[in-house]
Design an enzyme around this catalytic site. Structure first.
Site, PDB file in Angstrom:
ATOM      1  N   ASP A 121       0.980  -1.058   0.300  1.00  0.00           N
ATOM      2  CA  ASP A 121      -0.244   0.572  -0.017  1.00  0.00           C
ATOM      3  C   ASP A 121       1.054   0.947  -0.237  1.00  0.00           C
ATOM      4  OD1 ASP A 121      -2.084  -1.266   0.178  1.00  0.00           O
ATOM      5  OD2 ASP A 121      -2.458  -1.527   1.703  1.00  0.00           O
ATOM      6  N   ASP A 139      -7.305  -1.489  -4.527  1.00  0.00           N
ATOM      7  CA  ASP A 139      -8.266  -0.882  -3.595  1.00  0.00           C
ATOM      8  C   ASP A 139      -9.015  -0.067  -3.845  1.00  0.00           C
ATOM      9  OD1 ASP A 139      -7.288  -2.837  -1.273  1.00  0.00           O
ATOM     10  OD2 ASP A 139      -5.664  -0.951  -0.959  1.00  0.00           O
TER      11      ASP A 139
END
EC number: 3.4.23.36
Length: 165
Positions: A121, A139
């Site tokens: 991330d 995401d």
């Protein structure tokens, strides 16, 4: 009888999403140290973190079983959505786009889990000392897909039929 195109024609969007996700993660892993952060805007950083769980690091503090759970879940959801795409007509654009985005995102995060054992991330939005959980391209695609599914559900609601007595 004329054969119409199915929703499977939208899988190109899954492939593009998948490639954008993996290439952005590759860039971050190759160019950032873990937890390294570069300020882009007063409310946005690129910050390399590892997520061993799901959204908002859900289940991240468990013994590792969650990695396999999320891999199986990504495969199951992707197969189910491919089935739905095959059943859909190509004209059901909103729903097909939603499914394709979710498939691309789910497979992108799944590959991370298989290869690294975690998800990379790096998008870090914040205000003052309050940070939104760090996330990635996959995401975003999954969230957009879910939002489009909700929008499609509202768009396609029909008024209840009036009964005459």
């Amino acid at each position: 009888m004329t054969k119409s195109k199915s929703g499977l024609s939208f899988l190109w969007l899954s492939a593009v999403t998948f490639l954008l996700d993996l290439s952005s993660k590759y860039f971050v892993v190759k160019n950032f140290e873990l937890y390294e952060s570069i300020n882009i805007l007063p409310v946005f950083n690129l910050t390399y973190v590892r997520n061993y769980g799901a959204a908002f690091s859900f289940l991240a503090d468990h013994d590792g079983w969650q990695k396999y759970f999320f891999i199986v879940l990504a495969i199951a959801i992707s197969l189910m959505l491919c089935y739905f795409l095959a059943k859909n007509q190509a004209t059901q654009k909103l729903q097909n786009i939603a499914y394709a985005l979710i498939i691309g995102g789910a497979l992108g995060n799944m590959i991370d889990r298989l290869y690294h054992g975690f998800v990379v991330d790096f998008f870090d939005f914040y205000w003052d000392i309050y940070h939104y959980p760090v996330f990635n391209v996959a995401d975003i695609a999954i969230s957009l897909g879910a939002g489009l599914m909700i929008l499609d559900a509202f768009k396609n609601r029909h008024e209840p039929e009036q009964r005459t007595e």
